[in-house]
Write a protein that holds these residues in place. Structure first.
Motif, mmCIF file in Angstrom:
data_model
loop_
_atom_site.group_PDB
_atom_site.id
_atom_site.type_symbol
_atom_site.label_atom_id
_atom_site.label_comp_id
_atom_site.label_asym_id
_atom_site.label_seq_id
_atom_site.Cartn_x
_atom_site.Cartn_y
_atom_site.Cartn_z
ATOM 1 N N ALA A 191 0.838 -1.192 0.000
ATOM 2 C CA ALA A 191 0.000 0.000 0.000
ATOM 3 C C ALA A 191 0.873 1.242 0.000
ATOM 4 O O ALA A 191 1.947 1.280 0.594
ATOM 5 C CB ALA A 191 -0.903 -0.006 1.224
ATOM 6 N N SER A 237 -2.451 5.853 1.257
ATOM 7 C CA SER A 237 -3.482 4.905 1.669
ATOM 8 C C SER A 237 -3.224 4.362 3.074
ATOM 9 O O SER A 237 -4.162 4.045 3.797
ATOM 10 C CB SER A 237 -3.592 3.762 0.664
ATOM 11 O OG SER A 237 -2.387 3.040 0.618
ATOM 12 N N ARG A 238 -1.963 4.259 3.470
ATOM 13 C CA ARG A 238 -1.660 3.774 4.821
ATOM 14 C C ARG A 238 -1.951 4.823 5.881
ATOM 15 O O ARG A 238 -2.285 4.493 7.010
ATOM 16 C CB ARG A 238 -0.190 3.364 4.913
ATOM 17 C CG ARG A 238 0.096 2.025 4.270
ATOM 18 C CD ARG A 238 1.516 1.602 4.496
ATOM 19 N NE ARG A 238 2.381 2.424 3.653
ATOM 20 C CZ ARG A 238 3.570 2.865 4.002
ATOM 21 N NH1 ARG A 238 4.074 2.571 5.168
ATOM 22 N NH2 ARG A 238 4.284 3.604 3.176
ATOM 23 N N HIS A 239 -1.819 6.083 5.546
ATOM 24 C CA HIS A 239 -1.972 7.154 6.526
ATOM 25 C C HIS A 239 -3.156 8.060 6.192
ATOM 26 O O HIS A 239 -3.137 9.251 6.525
ATOM 27 C CB HIS A 239 -0.691 7.981 6.612
ATOM 28 C CG HIS A 239 0.506 7.172 6.999
ATOM 29 N ND1 HIS A 239 0.695 6.708 8.284
ATOM 30 C CD2 HIS A 239 1.554 6.711 6.278
ATOM 31 C CE1 HIS A 239 1.823 6.024 8.338
ATOM 32 N NE2 HIS A 239 2.363 6.007 7.137
#
Length: 148
Positions: free
Chosen positions: A16, A20-22
């Motif tokens: 990812a 998208s992760r944060h």
């Protein structure tokens, strides 16, 4: 008997991306930045006092009042928080009224429930009717009616 190679190799998901992760942290950060910038912009439209305040006024009130609570930035922050609170209340009201629409697919009455929920913003009885349509087991009711 041959085996295909593609069936034996497990498929992995691509890593990812940073955004998208944060995503949640980014949204919270941007919201806080928007609130601060909105407070500063709104502060330019306020004037707390049109005249000088006597020196003894500050001795009868809080120690913070003269330093922070009586500034245009604070009034702008209060106004911005009021705007955010009103927006969140409207959003929550919208989410509450859209709950029956999410669960209406199994009833076969999705369009009816959608319109009852939409009109239910103004006439709450119709929203209650849409909830009743969603939670009613129409197969059992039709079986009882056929049996009569």
């Amino acid at each position: 008997m041959t085996h295909s190679v593609s069936n034996t190799i497990p498929k992995t998901k691509p890593a990812a991306g940073f955004v998208s992760r944060h995503k949640t942290k980014f949204i919270i950060l941007m919201t806080l930045v928007s609130i601060v910038l909105g407070s500063v912009l709104l502060a330019s439209g306020f004037t707390v006092h049109h005249q000088d305040i006597p020196a003894d006024y500050w001795t009868t009130t809080s120690a913070l009042k003269g330093k922070f609570l009586d500034t245009e930035i604070f009034i702008g922050a209060l106004t911005m928080m009021l705007i955010v609170t009103i927006c969140l209340a409207i959003w929550g009201y919208w989410k509450l009224h859209s709950l029956p629409k999410k669960h209406a697919e199994h009833t076969g009455q999705a369009k009816l429930v959608f319109w009852l929920c939409t009109i239910g913003f103004f006439y709450n009885e119709l929203w209650i009717a849409s909830i009743l349509i969603v939670v009613t087991d129409w197969k059992k009711i039709s079986a009882v009616i056929r049996a009569c």
